[in-house]
Design a protein around this motif. Structure first.
Motif, PDB file in Angstrom:
ATOM      1  N   GLY A  74       0.812  -1.225   0.000  1.00 33.03           N
ATOM      2  CA  GLY A  74       0.000   0.000   0.000  1.00 33.03           C
ATOM      3  C   GLY A  74       0.834   1.258   0.000  1.00 33.03           C
ATOM      4  N   ASN A  75       0.187   2.338   0.391  1.00 33.86           N
ATOM      5  CA  ASN A  75       0.781   3.665   0.454  1.00 33.86           C
ATOM      6  C   ASN A  75       1.910   3.686   1.499  1.00 33.86           C
ATOM      7  OD1 ASN A  75       1.286   6.329   0.915  1.00 33.86           O
ATOM      8  ND2 ASN A  75      -0.871   6.939   1.091  1.00 33.86           N
ATOM      9  N   GLY A  76       3.072   4.142   1.063  1.00 37.96           N
ATOM     10  CA  GLY A  76       4.228   4.164   1.961  1.00 37.96           C
ATOM     11  C   GLY A  76       4.103   5.151   3.097  1.00 37.96           C
ATOM     12  N   ASP A  77       3.165   6.087   2.964  1.00 34.29           N
ATOM     13  CA  ASP A  77       2.964   7.097   4.011  1.00 34.29           C
ATOM     14  C   ASP A  77       2.202   6.556   5.223  1.00 34.29           C
ATOM     15  OD1 ASP A  77       4.256   9.217   3.121  1.00 34.29           O
ATOM     16  OD2 ASP A  77       2.533  10.216   2.191  1.00 34.29           O
ATOM     17  N   VAL A  78       1.593   5.389   5.022  1.00 36.53           N
ATOM     18  CA  VAL A  78       0.785   4.812   6.106  1.00 36.53           C
ATOM     19  C   VAL A  78       1.697   4.442   7.271  1.00 36.53           C
ATOM     20  CG1 VAL A  78      -0.464   2.684   6.685  1.00 36.53           C
ATOM     21  CG2 VAL A  78      -1.135   4.024   4.694  1.00 36.53           C
ATOM     22  N   SER A  79       1.197   4.633   8.471  1.00 36.96           N
ATOM     23  CA  SER A  79       2.036   4.340   9.639  1.00 36.96           C
ATOM     24  C   SER A  79       2.074   2.841   9.913  1.00 36.96           C
ATOM     25  CB  SER A  79       1.512   5.077  10.873  1.00 36.96           C
ATOM     26  OG  SER A  79       0.336   4.442  11.326  1.00 36.96           O
ATOM     27  N   LEU A  80       3.161   2.451  10.554  1.00 35.66           N
ATOM     28  CA  LEU A  80       3.277   1.041  10.974  1.00 35.66           C
ATOM     29  C   LEU A  80       2.134   0.690  11.919  1.00 35.66           C
ATOM     30  CD1 LEU A  80       4.826  -1.654  11.343  1.00 35.66           C
ATOM     31  CD2 LEU A  80       6.206  -0.499  13.093  1.00 35.66           C
TER      32      LEU A  80
END
Ligand code: FES
Length: 865
Positions: A15-21
């Protein structure tokens, strides 16, 4: 594609790399031990995980940087360490609500890789990034310290041979028995510590949808138009809701029905916590995106945000046609005028206290889902039966169509008494026939739920030449914000506790509860009493300075005792106040710079209202007994109290007992408030146990014989009255707790120790008792020194968690808790409520300590140091 290892398993993320862990762990992998306490701000530490061997905040870690990383959560910790830390958090009382616990455990993990056993100071420094709102950190540090000791003893044993062994790391001491008084570990504490026990936001159900709320931009504005056309078009949005969708009552409230679930077009907002619309979508992100697409046209109106302005003639009325003075409560007796004329010494000052955010680590969250004939709500509110009643009214359905199950919450402190998102979740779920979860972000939580009242107090106190208190005059105003909540009751406590822990023959006290266009104020631990005790105890020190009286002796000579009356005329029994004073005497006298303050706090709502509890004890099998009651577990330990009482009365093994709080049990119960749950439920269990014991005796002690049976118990206190009632023997509350606290400063003016001596009647569980007091002292120190939720013109000056001023571990001084047991005539085994009184005298003792240190009188909280 990003590939990483999570708890030893290879996982791919596309998914989107900006999403938090944190988002990925919780929502994609259902790994829910890392909690969301500050909505990505990175300031609470509840989401701490280990990444490549280092403790990191999952909320601040983007997925794009995690290629090849090794991530560990409590679920993936080595099993011995997991068992060790989980057990020690339980055994040492480090778990209250437990929302913070997995974060602390993950933070602590690195310490086990140290070359040598870390010191207590090392542990405190190490956990400093994480916040706990319940414990005051002391028992968390204890738990980590004892775990480390066990671990290092085992390590040394392996290094140096069997002679050096103390005990195996995995070997745990036997739990203390559940007998009343013992430090029996909290119900489900190990699972809670490790993050296995779900909070509401950890619950995921099939077809679950997500709701989000659009809040008013202005404290007071006419809502001219709500345009949801764009929001509705956003893919993934299921529906946008406004007030016109509400089938039943638009306006709700615990005491006064004045709080709209949503504000409709053509109506005006009353504070920035008002909801103007709601969205349900397939994901939370989509719902939140849609909120931004809802256009609300406002006509901004003049707001009144100053409580003094609100009581002036000509002020705009917050609620049309209704005075801003919601209630004036007063008590007068004796000849106050004459007493002041005759007084040898008088002290007069205006004191102010600030607005405080509860800052429970778990923000508001509710999950509603359709069930045959109605709905089920998973609530973290402080009263499931009150939730049910209010929501049934909103939905215009019979109460029995709504089932409300209480999920142990991540802290309440009074801030989860009013309906927050439960009503919206149920409305959305009911109208869509879909499961809907609604969760507030930290910033939304701050603007929505009621706060601790800011109170203005003009106090005058008089004593004679011998140091006997003779009269008090108090005029107080409390800013209750836009909605009544329980504000009148809070200000009634200001009145009822204005004479504090002392006997006064002449009293003239009044307090106004005032509407403004600020965020509402309502219940918070202490419920008005810490405010007025700050003013009173400051005046007392002032009188001591004027008259040259010893500060301890002055308090002792005026202290309430058996047979003495409170400000409301109630004659007291079982008063252990003087014993709490005696317990701190030597330390107070020895200290170079110290402040002292006493406190009294009611148990139970009283005031002519009913305090009662029922319980049902169901014998499911010889290996399972369920205690059904109606009180909310929010960290204070009510479920543990229930188990200990039943064990004490019947001798039944506590390990086979479970606790259930759900409206299906059919035992209507009021709000979990006023430090009353233990006293009321304990008595109800003692009542039920009489019949259980009779049956057990008949069955020769066989639990199997009782299988299928349910035993009921009840306790009812219907004999309190309102202050000023026509009676010679007014009983306003069924019990009170008493305390003396001493705050000691070092030569640099830093707090070096707090001594808290508390009369708890019977100490039901020494560990939980200490935990309640330590946590309350932590909150009281923050109240004195650093916490302040500032507002200007009806807007929050900050909505960041980090700006709330909550004390961190490094800022927390040692706290010595001294328990005094002066039997209460009504409490189970003589117990008195202890949930709130721990912070009642704290701020006052801090203020008095600083006066003793630098001679500067400070009349405003937080103190200007
Ligand atoms: Fe730490 Fe509740 S136990 S926040």
């Amino acid at each position: 594609m990003i590939t990483l290892s999570i708890n030893g398993k290879q996982v791919s993320y596309r998914g989107n790399g900006d999403v938090s862990l944190l988002h990925f762990l919780r929502n994609d992998l259902s790994i829910t031990s890392p909690k969301d306490g500050c909505s990505g701000e990175g300031s609470c530490g509840a989401c701490t995980v280990e990444i490549n061997g280092l403790a990191k905040l999952a909320c601040r870690t983007k997925m794009e940087g995690l290629s090849g990383a090794e991530v560990t959560t409590t679920e993936g910790m080595p099993s011995e360490l997991r068992l060790l830390l989980g057990s020690m958090f339980a055994e040492k009382g480090a778990v209250q609500c437990g929302f913070c616990s997995p974060g602390f455990i993950m933070r602590a993990k690195k310490l086990f890789a140290s070359a040598t056993m870390p010191s207590r100071d090392d542990i405190i420094r190490h956990i400093n990034p994480n916040i706990c709102r319940c414990t005051g950190y002391i028992k968390i540090v204890d738990a980590i310290e004892v775990s480390l000791k066990s671990f290092f003893d085992e390590k040394n044993h392996k290094d140096t041979g069997p002679e050096a062994s103390v005990k195996d790391a995995g070997e745990q001491p036997a739990s203390p028995s559940a007998t009343i008084g013992n430090a029996y570990p909290k119900y489900q504490a190990v699972d809670t510590a490790l993050g296995n026990r779900p909070f509401v936001d950890d619950m995921f159900v099939e077809r679950m949808h997500f709701g989000a709320l659009k809040f008013s931009e202005h404290p007071r504005a006419l809502v001219k138009k709500i345009d949801d056309s764009e929001a509705k078009q956003l893919p993934g949005v299921v529906r946008v809701f406004t007030a016109t969708d509400i089938p039943g009552a638009q306006v709700t409230g615990l005491i006064v029905q004045d709080w709209p679930l949503m504000i409709a077009e053509g109506q005006h907002t009353n504070c920035i916590g008002d909801v103007v619309a709601g969205v349900v979508a397939v994901t939370e992100e989509t719902a939140r995106k849609a909120l931004d697409l809802i256009r609300v046209e406002y006509e901004v109106l003049e707001a009144v945000t100053d409580m003094h302005a609100a009581v002036k003639p000509g002020s705009i009325n917050v609620h049309a046609g209704k005075s801003n003075i919601l209630e004036t409560c007063s008590i007068r007796f004796g000849d106050v005028e004459d007493a002041f004329k005759q007084a040898a010494f008088t002290s007069s000052s205006v004191y102010t206290t600030q607005r405080i955010e509860h800052a429970f680590l778990e923000t508001e969250c509710a999950l509603a889902l359709p069930e045959e004939q109605g709905l089920r709500l998973y609530s973290q509110g402080q009263g499931v039966y009150v939730d049910r009643k209010l929501i049934a009214h909103i939905l215009a359905i019979d109460e029995d169509r709504l089932k409300v199950t209480q999920v142990q919450n991540g802290g309440g402190f009074g801030g989860k008494e009013d309906l927050s998102v439960q009503g919206h979740a149920c409305l959305f779920s009911y109208l869509l026939n879909l499961p809907v979860k609604v969760k507030l972000t930290r910033q939304e939580s701050m603007r929505m739920h009621p706060k601790r009242h800011p109170v203005w107090m003009d106090m005058h106190l008089a004593c004679d030449a011998g140091g006997k208190l003779t009269a008090i005059r108090l005029n107080a105003i409390g800013d209750t914000g836009a909605y009544a909540s329980v504000g009148t009751k809070v200000m009634e406590r200001v009145v009822g506790h204005a004479t504090g822990a002392y006997t006064l023959p002449s009293v003239d006290i009044q307090a106004h509860t005032v509407y403004t266009n600020n965020i509402p104020s309502g219940a918070m631990r202490g419920f008005g009493v810490p405010q007025v005790v700050f003013a009173l105890e400051s005046c007392i020190d002032d009188l001591c300075r004027q008259g040259g009286f010893d500060r301890w002796e002055f308090r002792y000579n005026n202290a309430l005792e058996d047979g003495a009356a409170t400000a409301t005329g109630q004659k007291l029994e079982g008063v252990g106040l003087k014993k709490t004073l005696l317990a701190v005497k030597e330390d107070f006298r020895k200290a170079r710079h110290a402040g002292i303050a006493c406190g009294i706090k009611n148990t139970g709502v009283g005031n002519g209202m009913i305090d009662d509890s029922e319980v049902k004890i169901e014998f499911v099998s010889e290996k399972k007994i369920i205690i059904h009651h109606g009180w909310t577990e929010m960290g204070q330990g009510i479920h543990t109290m229930a188990i200990q009482c039943l064990h004490e009365e019947t001798g039944i093994e506590p390990s086979i007992m479970e606790v259930n709080v759900s409206t299906e049990s059919g035992i209507p119960t009021g709000m979990t408030t006023s430090s009353r749950a233990t006293a009321l439920l304990g008595n109800a269990i003692i009542d039920a146990a009489k019949r259980i014991n009779e049956e057990l005796e008949r069955a020769g002690g066989s639990l199997k014989e009782l299988t299928g049976r349910t035993f009921k118990g009840k306790y009812l206190c219907n004999w309190t009255c309102k202050p000023g009632a026509e009676t010679d023997d007014p009983k306003i509350h069924f019990a009170y707790g008493y305390a003396t606290q001493v705050v000691i400063l070092d030569d640099e003016g830093n707090i070096s120790k707090v001594i808290a001596a508390h009369d708890a009647g019977k100490i039901m569980n020494r560990m939980l008792f200490e935990g309640q007091i330590e946590g309350a002292v932590h909150m009281g120190l923050g109240y004195a020194l650093s916490e302040n939720l500032s507002m200007k013109d009806g807007q929050l000056l900050t909505s960041k968690f980090k700006d709330l001023g909550i004390l961190r571990a490094k800022q927390m001084p040692p706290v010595e808790v001294i328990g005094i047991e002066e039997t209460d005539p009504y409490g189970p085994y003589g117990a008195k409520g202890i949930g709130e009184i721990g912070m009642v005298p704290t701020a006052a003792a801090v203020a008095n300590a600083y006066y003793a240190f630098d001679g500067k009188k400070r009349c405003n909280l937080p103190l200007d140091l």
